[in-house]
Design a protein around this motif. Structure first.
Motif, PDB file in Angstrom:
ATOM      1  N   GLY A 165      11.517 -83.855  20.449  1.00  0.00           N
ATOM      2  CA  GLY A 165      12.800 -84.530  20.522  1.00  0.00           C
ATOM      3  C   GLY A 165      13.938 -83.537  20.661  1.00  0.00           C
ATOM      4  N   TYR A 166      15.116 -84.066  20.982  1.00  0.00           N
ATOM      5  CA  TYR A 166      16.303 -83.245  21.172  1.00  0.00           C
ATOM      6  C   TYR A 166      17.489 -83.990  20.574  1.00  0.00           C
ATOM      7  N   LEU A 167      18.183 -83.344  19.645  1.00  0.00           N
ATOM      8  CA  LEU A 167      19.311 -83.974  18.969  1.00  0.00           C
ATOM      9  C   LEU A 167      20.537 -83.079  19.081  1.00  0.00           C
ATOM     10  N   ASN A 168      21.616 -83.636  19.609  1.00  0.00           N
ATOM     11  CA  ASN A 168      22.852 -82.868  19.729  1.00  0.00           C
ATOM     12  C   ASN A 168      23.551 -82.775  18.380  1.00  0.00           C
ATOM     13  N   LYS A 169      24.083 -81.603  18.056  1.00  0.00           N
ATOM     14  CA  LYS A 169      24.705 -81.389  16.748  1.00  0.00           C
ATOM     15  C   LYS A 169      25.969 -82.216  16.549  1.00  0.00           C
ATOM     16  N   ASN A 170      26.564 -82.685  17.632  1.00  0.00           N
ATOM     17  CA  ASN A 170      27.763 -83.509  17.497  1.00  0.00           C
ATOM     18  C   ASN A 170      27.424 -84.953  17.138  1.00  0.00           C
ATOM     19  N   THR A 171      26.135 -85.277  17.167  1.00  0.00           N
ATOM     20  CA  THR A 171      25.699 -86.607  16.752  1.00  0.00           C
ATOM     21  C   THR A 171      25.886 -86.754  15.243  1.00  0.00           C
ATOM     22  N   ALA A 172      26.157 -87.955  14.790  1.00  0.00           N
ATOM     23  CA  ALA A 172      26.310 -88.199  13.356  1.00  0.00           C
ATOM     24  C   ALA A 172      25.074 -87.709  12.611  1.00  0.00           C
ATOM     25  N   MET A 173      25.285 -87.063  11.457  1.00  0.00           N
ATOM     26  CA  MET A 173      24.174 -86.509  10.701  1.00  0.00           C
ATOM     27  C   MET A 173      23.159 -87.573  10.289  1.00  0.00           C
ATOM     28  N   SER A 174      23.617 -88.813  10.174  1.00  0.00           N
ATOM     29  CA  SER A 174      22.691 -89.889   9.815  1.00  0.00           C
ATOM     30  C   SER A 174      21.610 -90.063  10.878  1.00  0.00           C
ATOM     31  N   HIS A 213      23.417 -70.801  11.242  1.00  0.00           N
ATOM     32  CA  HIS A 213      24.624 -71.190  10.521  1.00  0.00           C
ATOM     33  C   HIS A 213      24.231 -71.813   9.179  1.00  0.00           C
ATOM     34  N   SER A 214      24.663 -71.187   8.100  1.00  0.00           N
ATOM     35  CA  SER A 214      24.268 -71.638   6.768  1.00  0.00           C
ATOM     36  C   SER A 214      24.739 -73.058   6.480  1.00  0.00           C
ATOM     37  N   ILE A 215      25.914 -73.439   6.990  1.00  0.00           N
ATOM     38  CA  ILE A 215      26.442 -74.769   6.729  1.00  0.00           C
ATOM     39  C   ILE A 215      25.567 -75.837   7.381  1.00  0.00           C
ATOM     40  N   VAL A 216      25.006 -75.512   8.554  1.00  0.00           N
ATOM     41  CA  VAL A 216      24.112 -76.445   9.245  1.00  0.00           C
ATOM     42  C   VAL A 216      22.803 -76.586   8.466  1.00  0.00           C
ATOM     43  N   ARG A 217      22.269 -75.449   8.017  1.00  0.00           N
ATOM     44  CA  ARG A 217      21.020 -75.493   7.242  1.00  0.00           C
ATOM     45  C   ARG A 217      21.211 -76.297   5.959  1.00  0.00           C
ATOM     46  N   LEU A 218      22.357 -76.089   5.299  1.00  0.00           N
ATOM     47  CA  LEU A 218      22.638 -76.815   4.058  1.00  0.00           C
ATOM     48  C   LEU A 218      22.750 -78.308   4.324  1.00  0.00           C
ATOM     49  N   GLY A 219      23.532 -78.673   5.339  1.00  0.00           N
ATOM     50  CA  GLY A 219      23.716 -80.092   5.652  1.00  0.00           C
ATOM     51  C   GLY A 219      22.420 -80.775   6.021  1.00  0.00           C
ATOM     52  N   ALA A 220      21.612 -80.089   6.837  1.00  0.00           N
ATOM     53  CA  ALA A 220      20.329 -80.652   7.242  1.00  0.00           C
ATOM     54  C   ALA A 220      19.399 -80.794   6.039  1.00  0.00           C
ATOM     55  N   SER A 221      19.424 -79.804   5.157  1.00  0.00           N
ATOM     56  CA  SER A 221      18.585 -79.852   3.956  1.00  0.00           C
ATOM     57  C   SER A 221      18.940 -81.047   3.089  1.00  0.00           C
ATOM     58  N   VAL A 222      20.231 -81.297   2.922  1.00  0.00           N
ATOM     59  CA  VAL A 222      20.684 -82.429   2.104  1.00  0.00           C
ATOM     60  C   VAL A 222      20.206 -83.747   2.698  1.00  0.00           C
ATOM     61  N   ILE A 223      20.380 -83.905   4.028  1.00  0.00           N
ATOM     62  CA  ILE A 223      19.942 -85.130   4.700  1.00  0.00           C
ATOM     63  C   ILE A 223      18.442 -85.332   4.533  1.00  0.00           C
ATOM     64  N   ILE A 224      17.694 -84.254   4.729  1.00  0.00           N
ATOM     65  CA  ILE A 224      16.236 -84.353   4.631  1.00  0.00           C
ATOM     66  C   ILE A 224      15.802 -84.721   3.219  1.00  0.00           C
ATOM     67  N   LYS A 225      16.365 -84.069   2.225  1.00  0.00           N
ATOM     68  CA  LYS A 225      15.963 -84.330   0.837  1.00  0.00           C
ATOM     69  C   LYS A 225      16.380 -85.724   0.372  1.00  0.00           C
ATOM     70  N   GLU A 226      17.500 -86.225   0.902  1.00  0.00           N
ATOM     71  CA  GLU A 226      17.938 -87.577   0.538  1.00  0.00           C
ATOM     72  C   GLU A 226      16.981 -88.629   1.076  1.00  0.00           C
ATOM     73  N   ASN A 227      16.469 -88.390   2.276  1.00  0.00           N
ATOM     74  CA  ASN A 227      15.640 -89.400   2.932  1.00  0.00           C
ATOM     75  C   ASN A 227      14.144 -89.132   2.816  1.00  0.00           C
ATOM     76  N   PHE A 228      13.800 -87.884   2.542  1.00  0.00           N
ATOM     77  CA  PHE A 228      12.394 -87.518   2.359  1.00  0.00           C
ATOM     78  C   PHE A 228      12.292 -86.664   1.100  1.00  0.00           C
ATOM     79  N   PRO A 229      12.450 -87.294  -0.067  1.00  0.00           N
ATOM     80  CA  PRO A 229      12.555 -86.550  -1.332  1.00  0.00           C
ATOM     81  C   PRO A 229      11.346 -85.682  -1.667  1.00  0.00           C
ATOM     82  N   THR A 230      10.186 -86.008  -1.122  1.00  0.00           N
ATOM     83  CA  THR A 230       9.000 -85.206  -1.438  1.00  0.00           C
ATOM     84  C   THR A 230       8.785 -84.059  -0.446  1.00  0.00           C
TER      85      THR A 230
END
Length: 215
Positions: A100-109, A10-27
């Motif tokens: 680890g295992y993370l459910n997608k309904n968990t807050a993205m944070s 799902h492209s929306i999931v990949r995009l959202g995850a990418s944003v979270i990762i880049k915000e918290n791990f900029p390098t």
């Protein structure tokens, strides 16, 4: 610099995850894949520190993909990111080798917390999964299974049951899982026997009672 692979169809999931990762791990260097063939192609070309893995992608959808990925890159850390209920699936995938295992309904944070935990401590478990893990360690096998009868099923039986619940027939499941139809029929019989159900509607109702989501 960490290299992270986001594997989700799902492209929306990949995009959202990418944003979270880049915000918290900029390098971090982030790559994406939307099918398992794409995942294996990328893993064959370069080493990754972490893969954020949807287990319900085309070309996969069973627990054996954890071993297959680790066979290609033994040092990669796998964070399963799925809509399947963690009560039923988390410990199975962690036991299979996921970190680890993370459910997608968990807050993205919480994705940030999960990745940070894996990168620093090598493991991530939500509070609920920690409770399940402790329960499994401190309970007898029979009492653990009584708390959730779905725990009686083997990993392979869980995969078969998951497909049957979605409405797939024996031949469809056999093709998807690369098994013979007779083997799938045997798994189906074992599932019905272990769960004390006699048909698919009863199986679905049992899952509704003991799994929050069917994925």
């Amino acid at each position: 610099m960490k290299k992270i692979l986001i594997a989700d169809d799902h492209s929306i999931v990949r995009l959202g995850a990418s944003v979270i990762i880049k915000e918290n791990f900029p390098t971090a260097e982030v790559h994406q894949a939307q099918t398992y063939p794409e995942v294996y192609n990328l893993l064959g070309k370069e080493a990754f520190d972490l893969i954020l893995l949807d287990i319900n992608m085309p070309g996969g959808n069973n627990i054996k993909v954890i071993k297959e990925i680790l066979d290609v890159q033994p040092n990669i850390k796998i964070l399963v990111f799925s809509s399947y209920d963690e009560s039923l699936y988390a410990l199975r995938y962690i036991t299979a080798g996921a970190c680890g295992y993370l459910n997608k309904n968990t807050a993205m944070s919480e994705l940030n917390n999960a990745i940070s935990s894996i990168m620093t401590r090598g493991k991530y478990m939500s509070e609920h999964v920690k409770e399940l893990y402790i329960q499994k360690l401190t309970s007898t096998k029979s009492s653990f299974n009584e708390n959730n009868p779905l725990n009686k099923l083997s990993n392979r039986e869980v995969d078969v049951a998951k497909h049957l619940i979605k409405g797939l027939g024996i031949l469809d499941v056999a093709t998807l899982m690369e098994l013979s139809s007779s083997t799938v029929s045997t798994y189906k019989s074992r599932i019905f026997e272990k769960l004390n159900v006699s048909n698919i509607p009863e199986l679905i109702e049992l899952y509704k009672l003991h799994a929050k989501e069917l994925g």
